[in-house]
Design an enzyme around this catalytic site. Structure first.
Site, PDB file in Angstrom:
ATOM      1  N   CYS A  96      76.011 -31.712  39.101  1.00  0.00           N
ATOM      2  CA  CYS A  96      76.376 -33.101  38.796  1.00  0.00           C
ATOM      3  C   CYS A  96      76.883 -33.316  37.367  1.00  0.00           C
ATOM      4  O   CYS A  96      78.009 -32.960  37.073  1.00  0.00           O
ATOM      5  CB  CYS A  96      75.199 -34.007  39.128  1.00  0.00           C
ATOM      6  N   HIS A 192      72.010 -32.394  44.240  1.00  0.00           N
ATOM      7  CA  HIS A 192      70.642 -32.205  43.736  1.00  0.00           C
ATOM      8  C   HIS A 192      69.771 -31.955  44.971  1.00  0.00           C
ATOM      9  O   HIS A 192      70.222 -31.422  45.952  1.00  0.00           O
ATOM     10  CB  HIS A 192      70.139 -33.479  43.045  1.00  0.00           C
TER      11      HIS A 192
END
Ligand code: GLN
Length: 240
Positions: A96, A192
């Protein structure tokens, strides 16, 4: 007694860039290395510190725009080292916020440009809404299951391979079905979740690359991944 074989994992910016369970990726690599018969050594790098000399796997996580701002200068300072390691086939996993900064830049909703180190030929602009939810990808490493939460929309250059194709979720930008990016053994992804506990074969791919690079061969043990398989099945059934 056989010689101890050590693999050094470096986590980048654990205080600034480490959300939604990203630390679990480091824990998973460490534990699976032990199960495969290797000794993990876990290091952290924070802004201003000297970059460690010998590392075998590098892991980075996500963060708020403010966290990305805090690490920007240090990341740019260490750009040449990270490029050298990437070109030298060191496996890395960037999630990310650090995935975005392994590209060219992230332009935030406030119009600020946070510069990246351009290991990936990609750029990211904040979008009008956050992209949040469970994701399933088709990748060279099999189906990858994770969770995304980002405002940034990443567009890959034409010659930049993606990490996977989106089967469920938004991915890089919600429009072109791409997710993440790959350069040599460096993987960038929005997922994630955390990613590696639910995707053991991806964890072992990174481990295999690191061990082979350092010791010439990798002799894996068979690991009982029953719980990971259950977690994958449950996550895959979740609504977006
Ligand atoms: N701040 C970035 C974004 O919102 C990265 C978010 C994250 O790492 N989860 O796109």
């Amino acid at each position: 007694m056989s010689q101890e074989k050590t693999i050094t994992i470096l986590q980048l910016y654990p205080n600034e860039m480490n959300i939604y369970g990203d630390w679990g990726n480091v824990l998973t690599l460490g534990r699976r290395l032990q199960w495969h018969g290797y000794t993990p050594r876990i290091l952290a790098h924070s802004p201003g510190q000297k970059f460690p000399n010998a590392v075998d796997i590098i892991v980075g996580g996500g963060g708020q725009d403010s966290g990305q701002n805090k690490v920007q200068d240090d990341l740019l300072k260490n750009s040449a080292i990270l490029h050298k390691l990437a070109n030298d086939n060191v496996p890395m996993l960037m999630i990310c916020g650090l995935y975005q900064l392994f590209g060219r830049f992230f332009k935030t909703a406030d119009g600020e440009t946070i510069k990246g180190i351009e290991i990936f030929k990609a750029e990211t602009h904040a979008g009008p809404k956050r992209l949040i939810g469970n994701v399933i990808l088709d990748t060279d490493f099999g189906d990858v299951i994770g969770y995304e939460n980002h405002s940034g929309l990443t567009v890959l250059d034409n010659n930049q391979p993606a990490f996977g194709v989106v089967k469920k979720g938004a991915g890089n930008n919600g429009t072109d079905q791409t997710e993440g990016a790959v350069y040599k053994n460096v993987i960038g992804s929005y997922l994630h979740g955390s990613l590696l506990p639910k995707n053991p074969s991806l964890a072992d791919t990174l481990i295999e690359a690191a061990v082979t690079r350092k010791y010439g061969e990798f002799n894996p043990e068979i690991i009982d991944d029953r719980f990971a398989q259950l977690a994958r099945a449950t996550a895959a059934k979740r609504p977006r």
